[in-house]
Motif scaffolding. Structure first.
Motif, PDB file in Angstrom:
ATOM      1  N   SER A   1      38.070  46.379  46.145  1.00 36.68           N
ATOM      2  CA  SER A   1      37.002  46.984  45.339  1.00 36.68           C
ATOM      3  C   SER A   1      37.344  48.431  45.014  1.00 36.68           C
ATOM      4  O   SER A   1      37.186  48.889  43.867  1.00 36.68           O
ATOM      5  CB  SER A   1      35.673  46.913  46.094  1.00 36.68           C
ATOM      6  OG  SER A   1      35.221  45.581  46.202  1.00 36.68           O
TER       7      SER A   1
ATOM      8  N   PRO B   1      32.008  50.432  43.828  1.00 38.62           N
ATOM      9  CA  PRO B   1      33.105  49.824  44.594  1.00 38.62           C
ATOM     10  C   PRO B   1      33.897  50.811  45.448  1.00 38.62           C
ATOM     11  O   PRO B   1      34.465  50.417  46.461  1.00 38.62           O
ATOM     12  CB  PRO B   1      33.984  49.197  43.503  1.00 38.62           C
ATOM     13  CG  PRO B   1      33.679  49.971  42.266  1.00 38.62           C
ATOM     14  CD  PRO B   1      32.227  50.322  42.368  1.00 38.62           C
TER      15      PRO B   1
ATOM     16  N   ILE C   1      33.079  42.306  41.179  1.00 37.59           N
ATOM     17  CA  ILE C   1      33.806  41.716  42.291  1.00 37.59           C
ATOM     18  C   ILE C   1      32.794  41.130  43.270  1.00 37.59           C
ATOM     19  O   ILE C   1      31.760  41.757  43.562  1.00 37.59           O
ATOM     20  CB  ILE C   1      34.655  42.788  43.007  1.00 37.59           C
ATOM     21  CG1 ILE C   1      35.462  43.588  41.984  1.00 37.59           C
ATOM     22  CG2 ILE C   1      35.575  42.163  44.042  1.00 37.59           C
ATOM     23  CD1 ILE C   1      35.633  45.038  42.355  1.00 37.59           C
ATOM     24  N   THR C   2      33.088  39.955  43.800  1.00 33.57           N
ATOM     25  CA  THR C   2      32.172  39.355  44.766  1.00 33.57           C
ATOM     26  C   THR C   2      32.929  38.478  45.748  1.00 33.57           C
ATOM     27  O   THR C   2      34.118  38.184  45.576  1.00 33.57           O
ATOM     28  CB  THR C   2      31.052  38.571  44.047  1.00 33.57           C
ATOM     29  OG1 THR C   2      29.999  38.296  44.979  1.00 33.57           O
ATOM     30  CG2 THR C   2      31.575  37.256  43.467  1.00 33.57           C
TER      31      THR C   2
ATOM     32  N   CYS D   1      31.765  47.133  39.538  1.00 32.61           N
ATOM     33  CA  CYS D   1      30.857  47.124  40.689  1.00 32.61           C
ATOM     34  C   CYS D   1      31.183  45.937  41.583  1.00 32.61           C
ATOM     35  O   CYS D   1      31.901  45.014  41.183  1.00 32.61           O
ATOM     36  CB  CYS D   1      29.393  47.096  40.257  1.00 32.61           C
ATOM     37  SG  CYS D   1      28.864  45.551  39.474  1.00 32.61           S
ATOM     38  N   THR D   2      30.672  45.978  42.788  1.00 31.44           N
ATOM     39  CA  THR D   2      30.822  44.887  43.748  1.00 31.44           C
ATOM     40  C   THR D   2      29.430  44.389  44.122  1.00 31.44           C
ATOM     41  O   THR D   2      28.517  45.197  44.353  1.00 31.44           O
ATOM     42  CB  THR D   2      31.566  45.356  45.014  1.00 31.44           C
ATOM     43  OG1 THR D   2      32.835  45.869  44.636  1.00 31.44           O
ATOM     44  CG2 THR D   2      31.758  44.209  45.990  1.00 31.44           C
TER      45      THR D   2
ATOM     46  N   LEU E   1      37.633  42.839  51.062  1.00 31.48           N
ATOM     47  CA  LEU E   1      36.873  43.059  49.830  1.00 31.48           C
ATOM     48  C   LEU E   1      36.748  44.540  49.501  1.00 31.48           C
ATOM     49  O   LEU E   1      36.887  44.950  48.344  1.00 31.48           O
ATOM     50  CB  LEU E   1      35.481  42.442  49.975  1.00 31.48           C
ATOM     51  CG  LEU E   1      34.502  42.649  48.817  1.00 31.48           C
ATOM     52  CD1 LEU E   1      34.966  41.894  47.590  1.00 31.48           C
ATOM     53  CD2 LEU E   1      33.088  42.205  49.227  1.00 31.48           C
ATOM     54  N   SER E   2      36.506  45.366  50.503  1.00 27.31           N
ATOM     55  CA  SER E   2      36.282  46.787  50.262  1.00 27.31           C
ATOM     56  C   SER E   2      37.548  47.493  49.786  1.00 27.31           C
ATOM     57  O   SER E   2      37.487  48.441  49.002  1.00 27.31           O
ATOM     58  CB  SER E   2      35.740  47.467  51.525  1.00 27.31           C
ATOM     59  OG  SER E   2      36.591  47.241  52.632  1.00 27.31           O
TER      60      SER E   2
END
Length: 334
Positions: free
Chosen positions: A95, A160, A111-112, A144-145, A91-92
């Motif tokens: 992001s 992110p 993003i999630t 943003c995440t 995810l990172s």
């Protein structure tokens, strides 16, 4: 009615569990179904698309390229916002790439992910998705995440490019700068740092980043007592080396010969990440920089990697200049 583009890429949030095996091969977005059941009067219509479906541990630069280009191609189709569901393992990394490339689209990108499949009672999938939906409707632009860490009562809104991957023991995502940009409830209400959305929306876009090609590769190396530089070889498409440092800004001194090897093949070697606040360098770092290692300051592994991928592919004649330029809040010291 808000029309939100829901970009499904797989991962746990887009998976189901059967006989103890988690699979991303699902014909529907279960978390969106749960959201519609929980909030039947939300006023949101989700247009679901799947540019690809993977478990996020299989993420490669080609997928990052496809994701950026796919979202960019959809931005002008009249959506009010975009939600990207993603696996938590990488995810990172995604992001960071999406933040660098898509913050100037003119519509928000949120993003999630989730820790367990959506139907698991312990899952944070619905909470995260609900907060993401609210933010996608509320924000005017920016990226943003959103993620609620285990044992936390509230979710985090992360810039992110400052999100760092979850640790292997507690599954907790960390954030460069010690604290998340903001805290949100499942309805997307910002409870701390209420100016964060304005900040995310205000950053000017970099040109040429909405459609990308990532054919050239970045070799990512981690320091360890077992590092074996003698057996590292380059592939034909290796265009740069990004070597992470220990927390004190050091790497093994035996990397010196490897740096010299990089120089002979005109492959730039970057050190990530040193602290500008440090009063002095350790002598090992100083020697390696004298050999040509280029220091990167106050930036996460994920953002440095994403940014270097962009640099070697889009700005090959000015790699160092691009790396030293602030794009989307990735460098903490600026």
């Amino acid at each position: 009615m808000k029309n939100i583009l829901l970009v499904l890429t797989g991962g746990t949030i887009g998976s189901s569990c059967s006989d103890g095996i988690i699979s991303s091969e699902s014909s529907c977005c279960r978390v969106a179904q749960l959201y519609n059941e929980a909030y039947p009067e939300s006023g949101i219509y989700f247009t679901q698309v799947r540019p690809f479906t993977i478990l996020s541990e299989n993420l490669e630069p080609s997928y990052l390229e496809r994701l950026v280009n796919f979202i960019s191609s959809k931005a002008a189709e009249g959506y009010d916002g975009i939600i990207v569901t993603h696996g938590s393992d990488t995810l990172s990394y995604s992001s960071a790439m999406l933040g660098l490339c898509l913050h100037g689209l003119g519509i928000p990108v949120v993003i999630t992910a989730s820790d367990y499949v959506p139907d698991d009672p312990a899952s944070n999938a619905l909470y995260n998705f609900s907060a993401a939906a609210a933010l996608a409707c509320r924000m005017k632009s920016g990226v943003c995440t959103v993620y609620k860490n285990p044992c936390c009562k509230r979710g985090n809104v992360f810039i992110p490019t400052r999100l760092e991957q979850a640790d292997r023991i507690n599954d907790i995502f960390s954030y460069a700068g010690s604290t998340p940009a903001a805290v949100t409830d499942e309805y997307g209400n910002i409870e701390q740092n209420t100016d964060i959305l304005t900040e995310l929306e205000s950053c000017p876009a970099m040109p040429q980043l909405s459609q990308i090609s990532l054919k050239k590769r970045v070799m990512l190396l981690h320091p360890s007592p077992a590092a074996d530089y003698d057996n590292i070889t380059f592939s034909p498409d290796t265009a740069a080396v990004l070597h992470l440092t220990y927390h004190s800004g050091t790497i093994p001194e035996r990397a010196a010969e490897f740096i010299s090897k990089c120089r002979k093949q005109n492959i730039p070697f970057f050190l990530c990440s040193l602290k500008r606040s440090s009063q002095a360098l350790y002598e090992t770092s100083s020697r390696l920089m004298a050999l040509g290692a280029v220091p990167l300051y106050d930036i996460t592994e994920e953002s440095a990697y994403a940014k270097l991928l962009l640099a070697v592919n889009l700005f090959p004649d000015n790699i160092e200049g691009f790396m030293k330029k602030q794009i989307y809040f990735e460098m903490l010291s600026q």
